[in-house]
Design an enzyme around this catalytic site. Structure first.
Site, mmCIF file in Angstrom:
data_model
loop_
_atom_site.group_PDB
_atom_site.id
_atom_site.type_symbol
_atom_site.label_atom_id
_atom_site.label_comp_id
_atom_site.label_asym_id
_atom_site.label_seq_id
_atom_site.Cartn_x
_atom_site.Cartn_y
_atom_site.Cartn_z
ATOM 1 N N HIS A 18 52.019 -55.709 11.209
ATOM 2 C CA HIS A 18 52.344 -54.794 12.318
ATOM 3 C C HIS A 18 52.656 -53.397 11.776
ATOM 4 O O HIS A 18 52.230 -52.391 12.324
ATOM 5 C CB HIS A 18 53.581 -55.294 13.094
ATOM 6 N N LYS A 42 56.272 -66.632 25.687
ATOM 7 C CA LYS A 42 56.724 -67.233 24.434
ATOM 8 C C LYS A 42 58.246 -67.420 24.478
ATOM 9 O O LYS A 42 58.922 -66.686 25.178
ATOM 10 C CB LYS A 42 56.378 -66.302 23.273
ATOM 11 N N ARG A 91 42.836 -58.552 13.952
ATOM 12 C CA ARG A 91 42.877 -59.132 12.607
ATOM 13 C C ARG A 91 41.593 -59.862 12.247
ATOM 14 O O ARG A 91 41.188 -59.896 11.103
ATOM 15 C CB ARG A 91 44.053 -60.108 12.494
ATOM 16 N N SER A 129 53.305 -63.805 13.333
ATOM 17 C CA SER A 129 54.756 -64.014 13.344
ATOM 18 C C SER A 129 55.083 -65.504 13.241
ATOM 19 O O SER A 129 56.043 -65.895 12.570
ATOM 20 C CB SER A 129 55.358 -63.414 14.613
#
Ligand code: COA
Length: 165
Positions: A18, A42, A91, A129
């Site tokens: 990030h 989440k 990514r 993460s």
């Protein structure tokens, strides 16, 4: 014209991947607001305050960056802040379909905000993460994946969990 971009995410927690995106974004925009989502589906490990604090500490040396939390639609938040761009990191190809859907929906909701995709350094393309939390939960070393402040918070969090187990 002063150009403001928003970089939204859950950031549970922020990683070096990030940070790499933030450093690229400040080369293009005058102000980059890292916006931590408060309402995602989440179940975050860290509270919104902790996530904001860890980001603030991690971006201390970068003067064009602000850190904030937001509720509701990201496009409405962009409009509130007068931002013209929404930054997202790409990514791998697997990110594309979801990002494509989000970008098109966001364009439908807010025509004045462009989605801008940036690619992190190759060495960060496999980071997420969740993977960081998994390594930390099993006592692995996450030093090369996250800023020091995050490493400390992860160590504390998992030490707490062990104490209560
Ligand atoms: N380095 C490391 N990890 C990265 C990364 C990078 N450069 N880029 C993405 N990731 C990881 C994130 O850490 C996250 O990992 P995790 O799933 O293990 O937690 C994952 O990739 C991406 O998660 P995702 O859920 O796709 O996005 P997000 O958490 O970053 O944020 C919001 C999504 C908050 C931006 C989006 O849900 C949103 O805008 N919500 C507000 C409501 C709204 O407006 N909805 C309509 C939008 S279509």
């Amino acid at each position: 014209m002063h150009r403001t971009a928003i970089y939204p995410g859950t950031f549970d927690p922020i990683t070096n991947g990030h940070l790499d995106i933030i450093k690229r974004a400040v080369k293009i925009f005058d102000t980059v607001i890292v916006a931590v989502a408060n309402n995602v589906g989440k179940a975050p490990l860290f509270t919104i305050e902790q996530r904001v604090e860890m980001i603030k500490e991690s971006v201390k040396g970068i003067s064009q960056v602000e850190v904030d939390a937001f509720n509701g639609l990201i496009i409405e938040y962009c409009q509130q802040k007068g931002a013209t761009a929404l930054i997202r990191g790409l990514r791998a190809i697997s990110d594309f379909e979801y990002e494509f859907q989000m970008a098109l929906i966001n364009r439908k909701i807010g025509k004045d905000v462009e989605s801008v995709f940036l690619m992190p350094k190759e060495k960060y393309t496999y980071l997420s993460s969740s993977i960081i939390k998994e390594i930390a939960a099993f006592g692995g070393d996450v030093s090369c994946f996250v800023p020091d402040v995050v490493k400390r918070h992860l160590n504390d969090k998992y030490a707490e969990t062990k104490e209560h187990a």
